[in-house]
Scaffold this motif. Sequence first.
Motif, PDB file in Angstrom:
ATOM      1  N   SER A   8       0.826  -1.211   0.000  1.00 38.01           N
ATOM      2  CA  SER A   8       0.000   0.000   0.000  1.00 38.01           C
ATOM      3  C   SER A   8       0.860   1.260   0.000  1.00 38.01           C
ATOM      4  CB  SER A   8      -0.949   0.007   1.202  1.00 38.01           C
ATOM      5  OG  SER A   8      -0.228   0.023   2.417  1.00 38.01           O
ATOM      6  N   SER A   9       1.968   1.226   0.726  1.00 36.54           N
ATOM      7  CA  SER A   9       2.839   2.408   0.742  1.00 36.54           C
ATOM      8  C   SER A   9       3.538   2.590  -0.601  1.00 36.54           C
ATOM      9  CB  SER A   9       3.864   2.316   1.877  1.00 36.54           C
ATOM     10  OG  SER A   9       4.838   1.327   1.641  1.00 36.54           O
ATOM     11  N   VAL A  10       3.882   1.478  -1.245  1.00 38.18           N
ATOM     12  CA  VAL A  10       4.505   1.549  -2.573  1.00 38.18           C
ATOM     13  C   VAL A  10       3.500   2.084  -3.591  1.00 38.18           C
ATOM     14  CG1 VAL A  10       5.540   0.207  -4.443  1.00 38.18           C
ATOM     15  CG2 VAL A  10       6.128  -0.320  -2.077  1.00 38.18           C
ATOM     16  N   ALA A  11       2.272   1.569  -3.538  1.00 32.00           N
ATOM     17  CA  ALA A  11       1.234   2.004  -4.479  1.00 32.00           C
ATOM     18  C   ALA A  11       0.948   3.493  -4.331  1.00 32.00           C
ATOM     19  CB  ALA A  11      -0.042   1.195  -4.258  1.00 32.00           C
ATOM     20  N   SER A  12       0.951   3.964  -3.094  1.00 31.75           N
ATOM     21  CA  SER A  12       0.715   5.383  -2.836  1.00 31.75           C
ATOM     22  C   SER A  12       1.845   6.238  -3.414  1.00 31.75           C
ATOM     23  CB  SER A  12       0.599   5.616  -1.332  1.00 31.75           C
ATOM     24  OG  SER A  12       0.461   6.983  -1.037  1.00 31.75           O
ATOM     25  N   ALA A  13       3.090   5.748  -3.300  1.00 31.08           N
ATOM     26  CA  ALA A  13       4.244   6.505  -3.800  1.00 31.08           C
ATOM     27  C   ALA A  13       4.253   6.591  -5.319  1.00 31.08           C
ATOM     28  CB  ALA A  13       5.541   5.860  -3.307  1.00 31.08           C
ATOM     29  N   VAL A  14       3.811   5.522  -5.966  1.00 36.06           N
ATOM     30  CA  VAL A  14       3.874   5.425  -7.430  1.00 36.06           C
ATOM     31  C   VAL A  14       2.686   6.101  -8.110  1.00 36.06           C
ATOM     32  CG1 VAL A  14       3.695   3.724  -9.306  1.00 36.06           C
ATOM     33  CG2 VAL A  14       5.340   3.370  -7.454  1.00 36.06           C
ATOM     34  N   ALA A  15       1.575   6.209  -7.421  1.00 33.20           N
ATOM     35  CA  ALA A  15       0.348   6.756  -8.022  1.00 33.20           C
ATOM     36  C   ALA A  15       0.590   8.134  -8.641  1.00 33.20           C
ATOM     37  CB  ALA A  15      -0.742   6.851  -6.959  1.00 33.20           C
ATOM     38  N   GLY A  16       0.183   8.278  -9.893  1.00 34.35           N
ATOM     39  CA  GLY A  16       0.315   9.560 -10.571  1.00 34.35           C
ATOM     40  C   GLY A  16       1.653   9.783 -11.245  1.00 34.35           C
ATOM     41  N   CYS A  17       2.560   8.816 -11.183  1.00 40.64           N
ATOM     42  CA  CYS A  17       3.879   8.962 -11.816  1.00 40.64           C
ATOM     43  C   CYS A  17       3.865   8.413 -13.238  1.00 40.64           C
ATOM     44  CB  CYS A  17       4.950   8.235 -11.001  1.00 40.64           C
ATOM     45  SG  CYS A  17       5.272   8.984  -9.399  1.00 40.64           S
ATOM     46  N   GLU A  18       4.572   9.094 -14.127  1.00 43.68           N
ATOM     47  CA  GLU A  18       4.693   8.607 -15.503  1.00 43.68           C
ATOM     48  C   GLU A  18       5.767   7.538 -15.623  1.00 43.68           C
ATOM     49  OE1 GLU A  18       4.925  11.394 -18.704  1.00 43.68           O
ATOM     50  OE2 GLU A  18       3.674  12.853 -17.671  1.00 43.68           O
ATOM     51  N   GLY A  19       6.808   7.670 -14.813  1.00 39.00           N
ATOM     52  CA  GLY A  19       7.903   6.714 -14.861  1.00 39.00           C
ATOM     53  C   GLY A  19       8.381   6.393 -13.461  1.00 39.00           C
ATOM     54  N   VAL A  20       9.012   5.223 -13.324  1.00 37.61           N
ATOM     55  CA  VAL A  20       9.542   4.804 -12.022  1.00 37.61           C
ATOM     56  C   VAL A  20      10.941   4.223 -12.211  1.00 37.61           C
ATOM     57  CG1 VAL A  20       9.280   3.167 -10.102  1.00 37.61           C
ATOM     58  CG2 VAL A  20       7.278   4.408 -10.975  1.00 37.61           C
ATOM     59  N   PHE A  21      11.846   4.627 -11.334  1.00 40.95           N
ATOM     60  CA  PHE A  21      13.187   4.053 -11.271  1.00 40.95           C
ATOM     61  C   PHE A  21      13.255   3.249  -9.974  1.00 40.95           C
ATOM     62  CE2 PHE A  21      13.497   7.895 -13.784  1.00 40.95           C
ATOM     63  CZ  PHE A  21      14.364   7.560 -14.822  1.00 40.95           C
ATOM     64  N   HIS A  22      13.329   1.929 -10.105  1.00 41.93           N
ATOM     65  CA  HIS A  22      13.385   1.082  -8.900  1.00 41.93           C
ATOM     66  C   HIS A  22      14.853   0.808  -8.569  1.00 41.93           C
ATOM     67  CE1 HIS A  22      12.562  -1.635  -5.767  1.00 41.93           C
ATOM     68  NE2 HIS A  22      12.760  -2.744  -6.454  1.00 41.93           N
ATOM     69  N   VAL A  23      15.345   1.549  -7.592  1.00 39.38           N
ATOM     70  CA  VAL A  23      16.758   1.481  -7.219  1.00 39.38           C
ATOM     71  C   VAL A  23      16.938   0.758  -5.884  1.00 39.38           C
ATOM     72  CG1 VAL A  23      18.889   2.830  -7.001  1.00 39.38           C
ATOM     73  CG2 VAL A  23      17.002   3.727  -8.380  1.00 39.38           C
ATOM     74  N   ALA A  24      15.955   0.844  -5.005  1.00 40.46           N
ATOM     75  CA  ALA A  24      16.075   0.300  -3.648  1.00 40.46           C
ATOM     76  C   ALA A  24      16.286  -1.207  -3.674  1.00 40.46           C
ATOM     77  CB  ALA A  24      14.815   0.629  -2.846  1.00 40.46           C
ATOM     78  N   SER A  25      17.338  -1.666  -2.978  1.00 37.64           N
ATOM     79  CA  SER A  25      17.592  -3.092  -2.817  1.00 37.64           C
ATOM     80  C   SER A  25      18.686  -3.251  -1.777  1.00 37.64           C
ATOM     81  CB  SER A  25      18.031  -3.734  -4.139  1.00 37.64           C
ATOM     82  OG  SER A  25      18.120  -5.140  -4.005  1.00 37.64           O
ATOM     83  N   PRO A  26      18.555  -4.238  -0.885  1.00 39.89           N
ATOM     84  CA  PRO A  26      19.591  -4.412   0.135  1.00 39.89           C
ATOM     85  C   PRO A  26      20.890  -4.912  -0.473  1.00 39.89           C
ATOM     86  CG  PRO A  26      18.014  -6.219   0.225  1.00 39.89           C
ATOM     87  CD  PRO A  26      17.470  -5.228  -0.762  1.00 39.89           C
ATOM     88  N   VAL A  27      22.023  -4.320  -0.051  1.00 38.17           N
ATOM     89  CA  VAL A  27      23.345  -4.763  -0.489  1.00 38.17           C
ATOM     90  C   VAL A  27      24.132  -5.104   0.772  1.00 38.17           C
ATOM     91  CG1 VAL A  27      25.407  -4.245  -1.835  1.00 38.17           C
ATOM     92  CG2 VAL A  27      23.222  -3.184  -2.452  1.00 38.17           C
ATOM     93  N   PRO A  28      24.160  -6.377   1.175  1.00 38.60           N
ATOM     94  CA  PRO A  28      24.790  -6.736   2.446  1.00 38.60           C
ATOM     95  C   PRO A  28      26.309  -6.629   2.384  1.00 38.60           C
ATOM     96  CG  PRO A  28      24.124  -8.704   1.253  1.00 38.60           C
ATOM     97  CD  PRO A  28      23.614  -7.531   0.465  1.00 38.60           C
ATOM     98  N   TYR A  29      26.921  -6.329   3.523  1.00 34.20           N
ATOM     99  CA  TYR A  29      28.384  -6.338   3.638  1.00 34.20           C
ATOM    100  C   TYR A  29      28.722  -7.453   4.610  1.00 34.20           C
ATOM    101  CZ  TYR A  29      33.171  -4.586   3.871  1.00 34.20           C
ATOM    102  OH  TYR A  29      34.547  -4.458   3.779  1.00 34.20           O
ATOM    103  N   GLY A  30      29.234  -8.568   4.070  1.00 39.93           N
ATOM    104  CA  GLY A  30      29.465  -9.732   4.904  1.00 39.93           C
ATOM    105  C   GLY A  30      28.294 -10.694   4.809  1.00 39.93           C
ATOM    106  N   GLN A  31      28.408 -11.828   5.490  1.00 35.87           N
ATOM    107  CA  GLN A  31      27.390 -12.869   5.409  1.00 35.87           C
ATOM    108  C   GLN A  31      26.191 -12.553   6.314  1.00 35.87           C
ATOM    109  OE1 GLN A  31      26.810 -15.460   3.571  1.00 35.87           O
ATOM    110  NE2 GLN A  31      28.695 -15.437   2.377  1.00 35.87           N
ATOM    111  N   SER A  32      25.009 -12.856   5.810  1.00 36.34           N
ATOM    112  CA  SER A  32      23.790 -12.673   6.592  1.00 36.34           C
ATOM    113  C   SER A  32      23.444 -13.979   7.297  1.00 36.34           C
ATOM    114  CB  SER A  32      22.639 -12.251   5.673  1.00 36.34           C
ATOM    115  OG  SER A  32      21.404 -12.384   6.328  1.00 36.34           O
ATOM    116  N   SER A  33      22.915 -13.879   8.513  1.00 34.98           N
ATOM    117  CA  SER A  33      22.506 -15.078   9.247  1.00 34.98           C
ATOM    118  C   SER A  33      21.158 -15.597   8.751  1.00 34.98           C
ATOM    119  CB  SER A  33      22.433 -14.780  10.749  1.00 34.98           C
ATOM    120  OG  SER A  33      21.520 -13.722  10.988  1.00 34.98           O
ATOM    121  N   ASN A  34      20.387 -14.720   8.088  1.00 34.79           N
ATOM    122  CA  ASN A  34      19.081 -15.112   7.561  1.00 34.79           C
ATOM    123  C   ASN A  34      18.901 -14.504   6.171  1.00 34.79           C
ATOM    124  OD1 ASN A  34      16.467 -15.862   7.068  1.00 34.79           O
ATOM    125  ND2 ASN A  34      15.612 -15.005   8.947  1.00 34.79           N
TER     126      ASN A  34
END
Length: 330
Positions: free
Chosen positions: A78-104
């Motif tokens: 719902s928060s994503v849909a609210s952010a995108v509403a009314g936009c002509e274009g979207v750049f999806h940049v957000a993504s986790p980039v871990p430093y080191g090994q993750s336990s999960n």
Amino acid sequence: MEAAAAPAAAAKKSSTVCVTGAGGFVASWLVKLLLSTGRYAVRGTVRDPGDGKNAHLLALEGAGERLQLVKADMLDYSSVASAVAGCEGVFHVASPVPYGQSSNPEADVIAPAVTGTLNVLKACKEAEVKRVVVVSSVSAVFNNPNWPKGKAFTEDSWSDEEYCRKNEEWYFLSKTLAEHEAFAYAAKTGLDIVTICPSLVIGPLMQRTVNTSVKVFLSYIKGDQETVQNGFKNLVDVRDVTDALLLAYENPQASGRYLCNSPPIRVSDIVNILIKSSFPTYTYPKNFVEFEGGYTYDTEKLRKLGWTYRPMEETLRDSIECYRRLGILN
């Protein structure tokens, strides 16, 4: 009496585009670029619009009139849909980039990348967004044991999912799964999706937070290792990546995925450039063990869109000057 002509600036309305994860390394430079063109109003998603770590965005030229920061969690549709509403274009940049090994890794790395991407794409389809540009990575390209040895990687290569799991390369797997899901969604719905796959992104920082790729780069010059393998490294300037993102968005002919990488460079050449660029005093590696392995990438498809990359000497000089100014390097 003739009516006065309307000013050109008033006659052309800015197109609204959304940048996810706007406070991040690549996204910050993208917001700056979009604002600088004068053609876009930018809606940037962040975890907390009031957080002081986003101050560098609000200080950008044009931000007062054409930048809006909104709270959104990529796992909350719902928060994503609210952010995108009314936009002509979207750049999806957000993504986790871990430093080191993750336990999960499933929860920390894979779910945010895959579910987050699908949430963005579904919201874009619902909002009738004209084009979505997704930041992927060469991590979704090179972990492919079946690719012919010695052949430069092209957009046709995909990292092998089982191979990634076997070697616990969770970040590689997350980017591969997310990009596969993006194109599957495009095929199913007709949503116009283009992906950019950069190599290790370095360059000047706009914020004081040192991100994962810059940490990797800094390890070459902070004396972390006295002896290093002198193999080829694939680096790309953050400003060249954002140029590629804008080209992919604006060019009607752009489609599919694009590799984004500067020519490979040896670690010893990085050190020599920095020494010659008036940075002779850092604790650089002293011994270089020659190593012929490494990957090469064919960026012809992106260059056909008009993409160019700046000289690595410029990237390295600008980077170190910035890190010194921010107190990251003494």
